[in-house]
Motif scaffolding. Structure first.
Motif, PDB file in Angstrom:
ATOM      1  N   TYR A 221     -96.129  10.540  45.125  1.00 49.90           N
ATOM      2  CA  TYR A 221     -94.721  10.923  45.083  1.00 49.90           C
ATOM      3  C   TYR A 221     -94.369  11.195  43.618  1.00 49.90           C
ATOM      4  N   TRP A 223     -92.751  11.798  40.129  1.00 50.82           N
ATOM      5  CA  TRP A 223     -91.466  11.337  39.603  1.00 50.82           C
ATOM      6  C   TRP A 223     -90.530  12.494  39.282  1.00 50.82           C
ATOM      7  N   ARG A 225     -89.865  15.152  40.846  1.00 51.03           N
ATOM      8  CA  ARG A 225     -89.074  15.514  42.023  1.00 51.03           C
ATOM      9  C   ARG A 225     -88.105  14.397  42.402  1.00 51.03           C
ATOM     10  N   THR A 226     -88.546  13.162  42.254  1.00 48.11           N
ATOM     11  CA  THR A 226     -87.677  12.027  42.574  1.00 48.11           C
ATOM     12  C   THR A 226     -86.452  12.019  41.666  1.00 48.11           C
ATOM     13  N   GLU A 227     -86.673  12.206  40.376  1.00 43.21           N
ATOM     14  CA  GLU A 227     -85.547  12.213  39.436  1.00 43.21           C
ATOM     15  C   GLU A 227     -84.594  13.366  39.729  1.00 43.21           C
ATOM     16  N   TYR A 245     -88.437   5.894  49.397  1.00 40.47           N
ATOM     17  CA  TYR A 245     -89.708   6.593  49.548  1.00 40.47           C
ATOM     18  C   TYR A 245     -90.144   6.442  51.009  1.00 40.47           C
ATOM     19  N   ALA A 262     -85.960   4.403  44.880  1.00 40.36           N
ATOM     20  CA  ALA A 262     -85.635   4.899  43.540  1.00 40.36           C
ATOM     21  C   ALA A 262     -84.131   4.798  43.328  1.00 40.36           C
TER      22      ALA A 262
END
Length: 344
Positions: A221, A223, A225-227, A245, A262
């Protein structure tokens, strides 16, 4: 509610001796130890591990112990309630911080506990899971699920460091924890699934009749894209931005026992969640702030890690824009049917 229960000392010595010989013990003197009234009485205590203290120790470990003699060069984060050397940070969560130096590789093995790697520092590292090569960039979350072959390598020029999070305490308690070693895996000549099949949320590969996805279809996963997703939630949402997630095929948590969330807090923002029956570990990807856990003040900064026991009174306050990953055992509690939230 029962009155004060009888003690072992209330019983005659001859009766106690006979019970010892029979291999039994009376429940009532011990009942409150295992069934306290109203709420659990956790052994776990809030912990805080600053990256500034851990990093030099980890690099020194790299000088003192070659990876061949360590298999996994890790410093274990021990719960203060259980003491240094405890192989857990809460009743269900094990955390360790791991170092891989340029040119090193950690041998392939598979084990019954499931693990997640949260990349703390460095570029050029990678994990291979069942032949799939997973790049490791700062903030990335990489899965190595129960029973999956995995090994680690490093093609870069600087140390790579990541945080290991495992459900190891569960398997130790169940007497089901073991590992099997093997040779380094042959790597498939293609990018990992996060860069191909699961590059965009809401999209998954088309399937032929009867074809089933892998149990863990996406193992990395990224980061970045997560941020980006957290920032979008912050623009259009209210309160603290939080994203779980999940398995992109099922929508369930990424692992059976541990969950990962997150979080983004804006500068000056505060957050006081309800009391939850799950225990927590928080890893700071970036930013600075303060968290109070059951009255203990934790001043945290980039790459720090801290923990909270079950039903902890937690309040966060961000000094700067901050991103954290919350590790928790709600998936296990949901399966057991007892996850609970209480108002503050």
């Amino acid at each position: 509610m029962s009155e004060e229960l009888g003690t072992l000392e209330d019983l005659p010595q001859d009766y106690r001796d006979e019970m010892d010989r029979a291999g039994v013990a009376p429940l009532w003197p011990m009942m409150r130890n295992v069934l306290p009234h109203g709420a659990p009485q956790p052994v776990t205590r809030p912990g805080h591990w600053t990256y500034g203290a851990l990093r030099p120790l980890l690099l020194r470990a790299g000088e003192l112990t070659p990876v061949e003699k360590a298999e996994r060069r890790v410093l274990v984060l021990s719960d203060p309630g259980r003491g240094v050397g405890a192989m857990q940070t809460t009743s269900t969560i094990y955390l360790g911080i791991q170092l891989l130096l340029p040119g090193e590789s950690a041998p392939a093995h598979r084990h019954t506990p499931s693990a997640v790697r949260i990349v703390v520092e460095g570029t050029g590292g990678y994990t291979v899971v069942d032949g799939e090569r997973l790049p490791m960039e700062e903030g990335d979350l990489v899965l190595t699920p129960c029973g999956e072959w995995h090994d680690h390598g490093h093609d870069g020029d600087e140390p790579v460091i990541w945080l290991d999070a495992l459900d190891l305490p569960l398997f130790v308690y169940l007497e089901g924890s073991y590992a099997i070693e093997g040779e380094l895996q042959a790597q498939r000549n293609r990018p990992d699934a996060s860069q191909v099949e699961y590059r965009a949320a809401g999209l998954a590969p088309t399937r032929r009749p009867g074809q089933r996805p892998r149990r863990y279809p996406m193992l990395r996963y990224p980061w970045t894209r997560t941020e980006a997703a957290l920032r979008q939630v912050t623009i259009y949402g209210e309160g603290v931005a939080e994203l779980d997630y999940i398995n992109p095929e099922t929508g369930e948590d990424v692992l059976p026992a541990l969950g990962f969330t997150a979080m983004m807090l804006q500068a000056g923002q505060t957050h006081a969640p309800p009391l939850r029956s799950s225990s927590f570990a928080f890893h700071v990807v970036r930013g600075e702030g303060e968290t109070v856990v059951n009255g203990k003040v934790i001043q945290w900064g980039p790459k720090d890690t801290f923990t909270a026991p079950v039903f902890a009174d937690i309040s966060h306050s961000a000094g700067t824009e901050a991103f954290l990953i919350r590790i928790h055992d709600r998936p296990l509690q949901d399966k057991l049917g007892y996850y609970e939230e209480r108002p503050r």
